[in-house]
Write a protein that holds these residues in place. Structure first.
Motif, PDB file in Angstrom:
ATOM      1  N   ARG A  44       0.807  -1.181   0.033  1.00 36.15           N
ATOM      2  CA  ARG A  44       0.012  -0.146   0.070  1.00 36.15           C
ATOM      3  C   ARG A  44       0.833   1.179  -0.121  1.00 36.15           C
ATOM      4  O   ARG A  44       0.475   2.215  -0.596  1.00 36.15           O
ATOM      5  N   GLY A  45       1.889   1.192   0.859  1.00 40.26           N
ATOM      6  CA  GLY A  45       3.088   2.300   1.062  1.00 40.26           C
ATOM      7  C   GLY A  45       3.378   2.485  -0.624  1.00 40.26           C
ATOM      8  O   GLY A  45       3.696   3.866  -1.062  1.00 40.26           O
ATOM      9  N   GLU A  50       3.606   5.953  -5.615  1.00 36.12           N
ATOM     10  CA  GLU A  50       3.423   6.032  -7.076  1.00 36.12           C
ATOM     11  C   GLU A  50       2.348   7.017  -7.514  1.00 36.12           C
ATOM     12  O   GLU A  50       2.542   7.642  -8.176  1.00 36.12           O
ATOM     13  N   GLN A  51       1.307   7.213  -6.679  1.00 40.94           N
ATOM     14  CA  GLN A  51       0.128   7.600  -7.100  1.00 40.94           C
ATOM     15  C   GLN A  51       0.464   9.174  -6.880  1.00 40.94           C
ATOM     16  O   GLN A  51       0.064  10.040  -7.593  1.00 40.94           O
ATOM     17  N   TYR A  52       1.228   9.336  -5.657  1.00 40.11           N
ATOM     18  CA  TYR A  52       1.608  10.902  -5.329  1.00 40.11           C
ATOM     19  C   TYR A  52       2.507  11.440  -6.571  1.00 40.11           C
ATOM     20  O   TYR A  52       2.240  12.379  -6.979  1.00 40.11           O
ATOM     21  N   ASN A  53       3.477  10.417  -6.912  1.00 41.75           N
ATOM     22  CA  ASN A  53       4.562  10.783  -7.999  1.00 41.75           C
ATOM     23  C   ASN A  53       3.673  11.441  -9.155  1.00 41.75           C
ATOM     24  O   ASN A  53       4.080  11.972  -9.802  1.00 41.75           O
ATOM     25  N   ARG A  54       2.635  10.555  -9.735  1.00 43.27           N
ATOM     26  CA  ARG A  54       1.945  10.826 -10.652  1.00 43.27           C
ATOM     27  C   ARG A  54       1.214  12.140 -10.570  1.00 43.27           C
ATOM     28  O   ARG A  54       1.023  12.939 -11.756  1.00 43.27           O
ATOM     29  N   LEU A  63      10.503  14.195 -13.189  1.00 42.87           N
ATOM     30  CA  LEU A  63      10.314  13.317 -11.998  1.00 42.87           C
ATOM     31  C   LEU A  63      11.601  13.002 -11.497  1.00 42.87           C
ATOM     32  O   LEU A  63      12.022  13.241 -10.530  1.00 42.87           O
ATOM     33  N   GLN A  64      12.485  12.619 -12.283  1.00 41.44           N
ATOM     34  CA  GLN A  64      13.946  12.297 -11.858  1.00 41.44           C
ATOM     35  C   GLN A  64      14.635  13.418 -11.433  1.00 41.44           C
ATOM     36  O   GLN A  64      15.523  13.349 -10.481  1.00 41.44           O
TER      37      GLN A  64
END
Length: 88
Positions: A44-45, A50-54, A63-64
């Motif tokens: 879940r973490g 991943e959702q936050y990064n998107r 992003l990098q």
């Protein structure tokens, strides 16, 4: 844990060297070998980050770059947390 899975644990009173000959130990061993373990909290973490990064950017190059900036900031300010901030 043995009670949770309704397994016998009388072999724990025996010497460890005798466990491979104990039927209850062998049954428990087989039971736990077949048990699938999932680290749901970690999964879940990872999904959350991943959702936050998107949300931050959909461009991989940006992003990098952002991750590099954060890494450099953490190197320059290793103790940067709320307790170190002075409030007016």
């Amino acid at each position: 844990m043995f009670e949770l899975f309704d397994l016998s644990y009388d072999f724990l009173d025996e010497d460890v060297t005798l466990w491979p000959e104990n039927q209850n130990f062998l049954e428990n061993l087989e039971y736990f070998k077949k048990l699938q373990v999932v680290n749901d909290v970690a999964e879940r973490g990872v999904a959350l980050i991943e959702q936050y990064n998107r949300c931050l950017t959909k461009d991989e190059e940006q992003l990098q770059y952002l991750l590099q900036v954060v890494t450099e900031h953490r190197k320059q300010y290793p103790n940067c947390n709320n307790s170190n901030f002075v409030t007016p």
